[in-house]
Design a protein around this motif. Structure first.
Motif, PDB file in Angstrom:
ATOM      1  N   ASN A 181       0.828  -1.210   0.000  1.00 29.72           N
ATOM      2  CA  ASN A 181       0.000   0.000   0.000  1.00 29.72           C
ATOM      3  C   ASN A 181       0.860   1.258   0.000  1.00 29.72           C
ATOM      4  O   ASN A 181       0.558   2.232  -0.704  1.00 29.72           O
ATOM      5  CB  ASN A 181      -0.920  -0.003   1.218  1.00 29.72           C
ATOM      6  N   ILE A 182       1.938   1.251   0.788  1.00 30.76           N
ATOM      7  CA  ILE A 182       2.826   2.410   0.816  1.00 30.76           C
ATOM      8  C   ILE A 182       3.510   2.597  -0.533  1.00 30.76           C
ATOM      9  O   ILE A 182       3.628   3.718  -1.044  1.00 30.76           O
ATOM     10  CB  ILE A 182       3.861   2.258   1.950  1.00 30.76           C
ATOM     11  N   ASN A 183       3.959   1.501  -1.139  1.00 33.07           N
ATOM     12  CA  ASN A 183       4.616   1.595  -2.444  1.00 33.07           C
ATOM     13  C   ASN A 183       3.658   2.092  -3.520  1.00 33.07           C
ATOM     14  O   ASN A 183       4.070   2.815  -4.438  1.00 33.07           O
ATOM     15  CB  ASN A 183       5.188   0.232  -2.840  1.00 33.07           C
ATOM     16  N   ALA A 184       2.385   1.708  -3.408  1.00 27.47           N
ATOM     17  CA  ALA A 184       1.402   2.184  -4.389  1.00 27.47           C
ATOM     18  C   ALA A 184       1.219   3.688  -4.283  1.00 27.47           C
ATOM     19  O   ALA A 184       1.156   4.401  -5.288  1.00 27.47           O
ATOM     20  CB  ALA A 184       0.070   1.458  -4.182  1.00 27.47           C
ATOM     21  N   GLY A 185       1.143   4.200  -3.045  1.00 29.09           N
ATOM     22  CA  GLY A 185       0.979   5.636  -2.851  1.00 29.09           C
ATOM     23  C   GLY A 185       2.196   6.424  -3.290  1.00 29.09           C
ATOM     24  O   GLY A 185       2.075   7.451  -3.964  1.00 29.09           O
ATOM     25  N   ALA A 224      -9.732  10.553  -4.126  1.00 30.14           N
ATOM     26  CA  ALA A 224      -9.663  11.699  -3.218  1.00 30.14           C
ATOM     27  C   ALA A 224      -9.153  12.943  -3.949  1.00 30.14           C
ATOM     28  O   ALA A 224      -9.642  14.056  -3.724  1.00 30.14           O
ATOM     29  CB  ALA A 224      -8.754  11.369  -2.036  1.00 30.14           C
ATOM     30  N   ALA A 225      -8.189  12.751  -4.842  1.00 32.03           N
ATOM     31  CA  ALA A 225      -7.632  13.888  -5.579  1.00 32.03           C
ATOM     32  C   ALA A 225      -8.636  14.453  -6.579  1.00 32.03           C
ATOM     33  O   ALA A 225      -8.773  15.672  -6.711  1.00 32.03           O
ATOM     34  CB  ALA A 225      -6.348  13.467  -6.294  1.00 32.03           C
ATOM     35  N   GLY A 241      -5.640  21.690  -7.296  1.00 29.93           N
ATOM     36  CA  GLY A 241      -5.001  21.001  -6.182  1.00 29.93           C
ATOM     37  C   GLY A 241      -4.955  19.497  -6.301  1.00 29.93           C
ATOM     38  O   GLY A 241      -4.638  18.811  -5.321  1.00 29.93           O
ATOM     39  N   THR A 242      -5.235  18.951  -7.486  1.00 27.32           N
ATOM     40  CA  THR A 242      -5.239  17.493  -7.650  1.00 27.32           C
ATOM     41  C   THR A 242      -3.846  16.911  -7.444  1.00 27.32           C
ATOM     42  O   THR A 242      -3.663  15.964  -6.671  1.00 27.32           O
ATOM     43  CB  THR A 242      -5.749  17.128  -9.052  1.00 27.32           C
ATOM     44  N   LEU A 247       0.689  14.275  -4.064  1.00 31.96           N
ATOM     45  CA  LEU A 247       2.036  14.427  -3.515  1.00 31.96           C
ATOM     46  C   LEU A 247       1.998  14.465  -1.986  1.00 31.96           C
ATOM     47  O   LEU A 247       2.881  13.908  -1.321  1.00 31.96           O
ATOM     48  CB  LEU A 247       2.680  15.701  -4.049  1.00 31.96           C
ATOM     49  N   PHE A 248       0.992  15.120  -1.438  1.00 30.79           N
ATOM     50  CA  PHE A 248       0.886  15.232   0.024  1.00 30.79           C
ATOM     51  C   PHE A 248       0.649  13.869   0.651  1.00 30.79           C
ATOM     52  O   PHE A 248       1.306  13.492   1.637  1.00 30.79           O
ATOM     53  CB  PHE A 248      -0.244  16.205   0.372  1.00 30.79           C
ATOM     54  N   ILE A 249      -0.284  13.099   0.089  1.00 31.26           N
ATOM     55  CA  ILE A 249      -0.575  11.764   0.638  1.00 31.26           C
ATOM     56  C   ILE A 249       0.618  10.843   0.445  1.00 31.26           C
ATOM     57  O   ILE A 249       0.992  10.080   1.350  1.00 31.26           O
ATOM     58  CB  ILE A 249      -1.832  11.181  -0.035  1.00 31.26           C
ATOM     59  N   GLY A 250       1.250  10.894  -0.723  1.00 29.44           N
ATOM     60  CA  GLY A 250       2.411  10.042  -0.975  1.00 29.44           C
ATOM     61  C   GLY A 250       3.559  10.338  -0.039  1.00 29.44           C
ATOM     62  O   GLY A 250       4.247   9.417   0.444  1.00 29.44           O
ATOM     63  N   GLU A 251       3.789  11.611   0.267  1.00 29.53           N
ATOM     64  CA  GLU A 251       4.874  11.974   1.173  1.00 29.53           C
ATOM     65  C   GLU A 251       4.545  11.554   2.608  1.00 29.53           C
ATOM     66  O   GLU A 251       5.442  11.128   3.352  1.00 29.53           O
ATOM     67  CB  GLU A 251       5.122  13.483   1.113  1.00 29.53           C
TER      68      GLU A 251
END
Length: 214
Positions: free
Chosen positions: A38-42, A95-96, A106-107, A112-116
């Motif tokens: 899940n983390i790698n997907a984000g 969500a984006a 802001g898409t 980028l915010f969620i991935g970081e």
């Protein structure tokens, strides 16, 4: 009166019937592996859109199944055109796109915010911190940020100059600077044309028409 063994058999049948609904060809992973996937997907989705952010973002070329070519750096368009298979990446994309439907911009920032956040959370997870604890911490940080913004925000009169600046900043992430300078005036004047005094603008009166060129 049903005996305990009868209830045990009944519960066993319910469990077995629910297990039969699981796809036999599905991949099965443990919780640590699933969390890493899940983390790698984000973070992977973040890396795809990372170069699109800002006025100096790069364009992406999208090629459809019929050979049609589309050049864009709009995060909303990219997320809608991309064939995302991973459930977590699909959730981030939804969500984006919801952010774009509500605000209109802001898409890419949301992705980028969620991935970081996922990338930074990975190190804490490796130290043994439970994901629920991390989620509660992020929720508290969000509340503190909202409180700070409410205290420091400056009220401004919404006039034509402010709307031009907002439209120009938003269009710079999607168009060239020269075209954005022209389009922002057209868009603002079109919206102000349907403004009725101090009443809120009826967004249902705003229609976007797509022109097809040969």
């Amino acid at each position: 009166v049903a005996t305990q063994s009868t209830w045990d058999i009944f519960c066993y049948i319910l469990v077995m019937s629910s297990l039969q609904m699981v796809n036999a060809k599905a991949d099965q992973v443990k919780k640590v592996q699933a969390l890493a996937l899940n983390i790698n997907a984000g973070t992977g989705l973040k890396e795809v859109l990372r170069t699109n952010l800002g006025p100096k973002g790069t364009y992406k070329m999208l090629i459809g199944g019929a050979g049609q070519i589309k050049l864009t750096k709009d995060g909303n368009v990219l997320l809608q055109e991309m064939q995302i298979q991973h459930p977590t990446a699909c959730m981030i994309a939804r969500a984006a796109t919801a952010q774009d439907d509500i605000v209109g911009d802001g898409t890419t920032t949301i992705v980028l915010f969620i991935g970081e956040l996922l990338k930074l959370s990975e190190s804490y997870l490796m130290e043994g911190i439970h994901p629920r604890t991390l989620a509660d911490g992020i929720e508290k940080a969000k509340s503190r940020c909202i409180e700070f913004l409410d205290k420091t925000k400056i009220a401004k009169i919404v006039d034509r100059e402010l709307l031009l600046n907002m439209a120009h900043i938003s269009l710079l992430t999607k168009l060239s600077p020269g075209m954005a300078s022209t389009m922002d005036q057209i868009v603002v004047d079109a919206v102000l044309a349907i403004k009725n005094g101090e009443e809120p603008i009826d967004l249902h009166m705003v229609e976007i028409m797509h022109m097809r060129h040969k």
